[in-house]
Design an enzyme around this catalytic site. Structure first.
Site, PDB file in Angstrom:
ATOM      1  N   GLU A  16      -9.444   5.874 -21.714  1.00  0.00           N
ATOM      2  CA  GLU A  16     -10.415   4.912 -21.211  1.00  0.00           C
ATOM      3  C   GLU A  16     -10.892   4.064 -22.380  1.00  0.00           C
ATOM      4  OE1 GLU A  16     -11.954   3.748 -18.334  1.00  0.00           O
ATOM      5  OE2 GLU A  16     -12.950   2.495 -19.819  1.00  0.00           O
ATOM      6  N   ASN A  46      -8.023   2.363 -26.828  1.00  0.00           N
ATOM      7  CA  ASN A  46      -7.332   1.216 -26.241  1.00  0.00           C
ATOM      8  C   ASN A  46      -5.860   1.583 -26.097  1.00  0.00           C
ATOM      9  OD1 ASN A  46      -5.978  -1.212 -25.707  1.00  0.00           O
ATOM     10  ND2 ASN A  46      -7.413  -2.413 -26.925  1.00  0.00           N
ATOM     11  N   ASP A  86      -8.439  -2.908 -14.517  1.00  0.00           N
ATOM     12  CA  ASP A  86      -9.221  -4.123 -14.339  1.00  0.00           C
ATOM     13  C   ASP A  86      -8.291  -5.324 -14.224  1.00  0.00           C
ATOM     14  OD1 ASP A  86     -11.555  -2.682 -14.514  1.00  0.00           O
ATOM     15  OD2 ASP A  86     -11.799  -3.026 -16.661  1.00  0.00           O
ATOM     16  N   LYS A  90      -7.690 -14.665 -15.616  1.00  0.00           N
ATOM     17  CA  LYS A  90      -7.754 -15.825 -16.492  1.00  0.00           C
ATOM     18  C   LYS A  90      -6.716 -15.691 -17.607  1.00  0.00           C
ATOM     19  CE  LYS A  90     -12.643 -16.767 -15.660  1.00  0.00           C
ATOM     20  NZ  LYS A  90     -13.986 -16.937 -16.260  1.00  0.00           N
ATOM     21  N   ASP A 124      -5.727  -1.884  -5.786  1.00  0.00           N
ATOM     22  CA  ASP A 124      -6.134  -2.473  -4.516  1.00  0.00           C
ATOM     23  C   ASP A 124      -5.996  -3.993  -4.541  1.00  0.00           C
ATOM     24  OD1 ASP A 124      -8.151  -2.491  -6.439  1.00  0.00           O
ATOM     25  OD2 ASP A 124      -9.757  -2.588  -4.960  1.00  0.00           O
TER      26      ASP A 124
END
Length: 205
Positions: A16, A46, A86, A90, A124
């Site tokens: 995480e 990371n 996530d 952009k 999702d």
């Protein structure tokens, strides 16, 4: 944690990027799942920067163990899941996405090259899943999509144990998009590059 309880012969590592979230998850392990605490760890790292180093450290620890049986168990990276990462829509944020060519190459390097090694992807957001899927499909020399048609997805979570996010999405009657890749038997080579073919012939939440 349910997966760890049902698979006592496996170790689990959760990555995480936010250290505070990893610390909270590790606290939950110690508090509620003490029996599996020795086989489950969450670390704040990371994945795009630290994955190769972490897996190399793991393999080094295994190779220094005292028995061949222990080495055989510890050295096998057999399952990787990327669940509900996530979204980065952009352009300036694209470099922050989890699955890129380097990530796939790192998995190819450390996963055992046989059909038992699995990569499970789900989201999702269809665009997010499709982007991860296409990245793996560029490495057909190492990974095989278990569904040929890009417009088709596997209907169920192959782990059989949904994440909290997955439960929340399904309770709202919203779709979850999933795919599974198997590691081919081709040994990893640093001279191999991504395939130019788009053919299907590849936990972080």
């Amino acid at each position: 944690m349910a997966a760890a309880n049902e698979n006592s012969d496996l170790n689990f590592l959760g990555l995480e990027i936010r250290p505070s979230v990893a610390e909270y998850a590790q606290t939950r392990v110690l508090r509620h799942y003490s029996a599996a605490a020795g086989r489950v760890s969450f670390v704040g790292r990371n994945v795009n920067v630290d994955l190769d180093r972490l897996l190399s450290l793991y393999e080094t620890a295994a190779s220094s163990s005292t028995t061949q049986q222990t080495q055989a168990v510890l050295q096998r990276l057999v399952f990787v899941s990327i669940q509900f990462p996530d979204p980065h829509f952009k352009k300036r944020h694209k470099k922050q996405k989890v699955v890129d060519d380097l990530f796939v190459q790192t998995l190819a390097k450390h996963m055992v090259p046989d059909d038992s090694s699995i990569v499970f992807l789900q989201s999702d957001i269809q665009e997010v899943l499709d982007d991860m899927r296409l990245t793996f499909r560029q490495h057909t020399n190492y990974f095989q999509d278990m569904v040929d048609n890009l417009e088709e997805y596997i209907p169920k979570n192959p782990v059989g144990i949904p994440t909290e996010r997955e439960v929340s999405v399904l309770e709202k009657n919203l779709p979850v998009f999933r795919c599974v890749f198997r590691r081919n038997r081709v040994p990893y080579s640093t001279t191999t590059t991504a395939s130019s073919s788009s053919s299907s012939i590849v936990t972080q939440e």
